[in-house]
Design a protein around this motif. Sequence first.
Motif, short mmCIF file in Angstrom:
data_model
loop_
_atom_site.label_atom_id
_atom_site.label_comp_id
_atom_site.label_asym_id
_atom_site.label_seq_id
_atom_site.Cartn_x
_atom_site.Cartn_y
_atom_site.Cartn_z
N MET A 1 0.82 -1.20 0.00
CA MET A 1 0.00 0.00 0.00
C MET A 1 0.86 1.26 0.00
SD MET A 1 -3.02 1.07 -0.08
CE MET A 1 -4.19 2.25 0.41
N ILE A 2 1.93 1.26 0.78
CA ILE A 2 2.79 2.43 0.84
C ILE A 2 3.41 2.70 -0.52
CG2 ILE A 2 4.95 3.32 1.81
CD1 ILE A 2 4.13 2.02 4.45
N GLY A 3 3.88 1.63 -1.19
CA GLY A 3 4.48 1.78 -2.51
C GLY A 3 3.51 2.36 -3.52
N ILE A 4 2.26 1.92 -3.46
CA ILE A 4 1.23 2.44 -4.36
C ILE A 4 1.00 3.92 -4.12
CG2 ILE A 4 -1.24 2.31 -4.94
CD1 ILE A 4 -1.02 -0.74 -4.31
N SER A 5 0.94 4.30 -2.85
CA SER A 5 0.74 5.72 -2.51
C SER A 5 1.89 6.57 -3.02
CB SER A 5 0.63 5.89 -0.99
OG SER A 5 -0.48 5.21 -0.50
N ILE A 6 3.12 6.12 -2.78
CA ILE A 6 4.29 6.86 -3.22
C ILE A 6 4.30 6.98 -4.74
CG2 ILE A 6 6.82 6.82 -3.39
CD1 ILE A 6 6.81 5.58 -0.56
N ASN A 7 4.10 5.86 -5.42
CA ASN A 7 4.12 5.87 -6.89
C ASN A 7 3.04 6.78 -7.45
OD1 ASN A 7 6.27 4.09 -6.93
ND2 ASN A 7 4.97 2.28 -7.19
N GLY A 8 1.85 6.74 -6.86
CA GLY A 8 0.76 7.57 -7.34
C GLY A 8 1.07 9.05 -7.19
N LEU A 9 1.56 9.43 -6.02
CA LEU A 9 1.91 10.84 -5.80
C LEU A 9 3.03 11.28 -6.72
CD1 LEU A 9 1.75 10.93 -1.90
CD2 LEU A 9 0.26 12.20 -3.46
N GLU A 10 4.09 10.49 -6.76
CA GLU A 10 5.26 10.90 -7.52
C GLU A 10 5.04 10.87 -9.02
OE1 GLU A 10 8.70 8.93 -5.85
OE2 GLU A 10 8.55 10.17 -4.04
N SER A 11 4.13 10.02 -9.50
CA SER A 11 3.83 10.01 -10.93
C SER A 11 3.14 11.31 -11.36
CB SER A 11 2.96 8.81 -11.29
OG SER A 11 1.64 8.99 -10.80
N GLN A 12 2.55 12.00 -10.39
CA GLN A 12 1.89 13.27 -10.66
C GLN A 12 2.75 14.47 -10.27
OE1 GLN A 12 -1.07 13.39 -12.38
NE2 GLN A 12 -0.52 11.23 -12.56
N GLY A 13 4.02 14.20 -9.97
CA GLY A 13 4.96 15.28 -9.67
C GLY A 13 4.91 15.80 -8.25
N MET A 14 4.37 15.01 -7.33
CA MET A 14 4.28 15.43 -5.93
C MET A 14 5.12 14.50 -5.07
SD MET A 14 0.91 15.81 -3.52
CE MET A 14 0.11 16.84 -4.74
N LYS A 15 6.02 15.06 -4.30
CA LYS A 15 6.87 14.29 -3.42
C LYS A 15 6.04 13.78 -2.24
CE LYS A 15 11.17 13.18 -2.44
NZ LYS A 15 11.80 12.16 -3.21
N ALA A 16 6.16 12.51 -1.94
CA ALA A 16 5.41 11.90 -0.84
C ALA A 16 6.03 12.30 0.50
CB ALA A 16 5.40 10.39 -0.98
N THR A 17 5.16 12.61 1.47
CA THR A 17 5.59 12.88 2.84
C THR A 17 4.75 12.02 3.76
OG1 THR A 17 6.14 15.18 2.31
CG2 THR A 17 5.87 14.64 4.63
N PHE A 18 5.42 11.25 4.62
CA PHE A 18 4.72 10.38 5.55
C PHE A 18 4.92 10.88 6.97
CE2 PHE A 18 4.93 7.90 1.78
CZ PHE A 18 3.72 7.22 1.77
N LYS A 19 3.84 10.85 7.72
CA LYS A 19 3.89 11.35 9.08
C LYS A 19 3.02 10.48 9.97
CE LYS A 19 0.26 14.77 8.37
NZ LYS A 19 -0.10 16.14 8.59
N HIS A 20 3.11 10.57 11.16
CA HIS A 20 3.90 11.32 12.11
C HIS A 20 4.80 10.34 12.84
CE1 HIS A 20 0.49 14.26 11.93
NE2 HIS A 20 1.45 15.15 12.11
N PHE A 21 6.07 10.28 12.44
CA PHE A 21 7.01 9.43 13.15
C PHE A 21 7.10 9.91 14.60
CE2 PHE A 21 11.10 8.26 14.83
CZ PHE A 21 11.21 6.94 14.46
N PRO A 22 7.05 9.04 15.55
CA PRO A 22 7.27 7.59 15.57
C PRO A 22 5.99 6.78 15.48
CG PRO A 22 7.28 8.37 17.81
CD PRO A 22 7.07 9.57 16.94
N GLY A 23 4.91 7.40 15.08
CA GLY A 23 3.59 6.78 15.14
C GLY A 23 2.91 7.34 16.38
N ILE A 24 1.74 7.89 16.22
CA ILE A 24 1.11 8.55 17.37
C ILE A 24 -0.25 7.94 17.75
CG2 ILE A 24 2.32 10.73 17.07
CD1 ILE A 24 -0.16 11.82 15.61
N GLY A 25 -0.52 6.74 17.23
CA GLY A 25 -1.79 6.10 17.52
C GLY A 25 -2.00 5.77 18.98
N GLN A 26 -0.93 5.56 19.72
CA GLN A 26 -1.04 5.21 21.13
C GLN A 26 -0.72 6.37 22.07
OE1 GLN A 26 0.38 1.19 22.13
NE2 GLN A 26 1.06 1.07 20.00
N VAL A 27 -0.62 7.57 21.50
CA VAL A 27 -0.32 8.75 22.30
C VAL A 27 -1.64 9.33 22.82
CG1 VAL A 27 0.62 11.09 22.23
CG2 VAL A 27 1.77 9.25 20.99
#
Length: 183
Positions: A1-27
Amino acid sequence: MIGISINGLESQGMKATFKHFPGIGQVVNNTHHFLAELELSVSELNKHDWLPFKQIVENSDAIIMLSHVILTKVDRVNPVSFSYKVVKNIIRDAWQFKGVLISDYLTMGAADSHGLCNSSVNALNAGIDLLLISYNYEKIYDAMFCVNRAFENGALRSDMLVLRQKRLAQGLQFYRSHPTSAH
């Protein structure tokens, strides 16, 4: 899924940004307003929360945004966004991530409680490439002043400045090679 997201964004000229390290689901606390801690060990984080980030590191050069959560088992004082122990020792050295890292915005309560100057300089010295300041735009000048003063006083690590310049130049190559992007 991550690869698909990156490829989709970058194929349209948009750099992918992933957040929020370190993961905040348990915060529990909202870092927009309060300090927040994540009391999981590196071993626990490696099993779950860090899996998507490790996929990014291993398979792309997408940008990663770091949150202002404190990883209490690694650095009890500094949020990950300006923790040398997290950024340099884990992301840069252990994971060998050579891509661009960006902070979450430094005027959020969890970062601002450490002071804008301290947060800005420590983030850059830890290995963050871009400092995000939003909603309170006049703070950009305060941060620039602090960083400039730190540079003049020799408080900015020169090795980090050289590496940052290389990473940002490499990041710009993406836009030069994608003429359809709006930049």
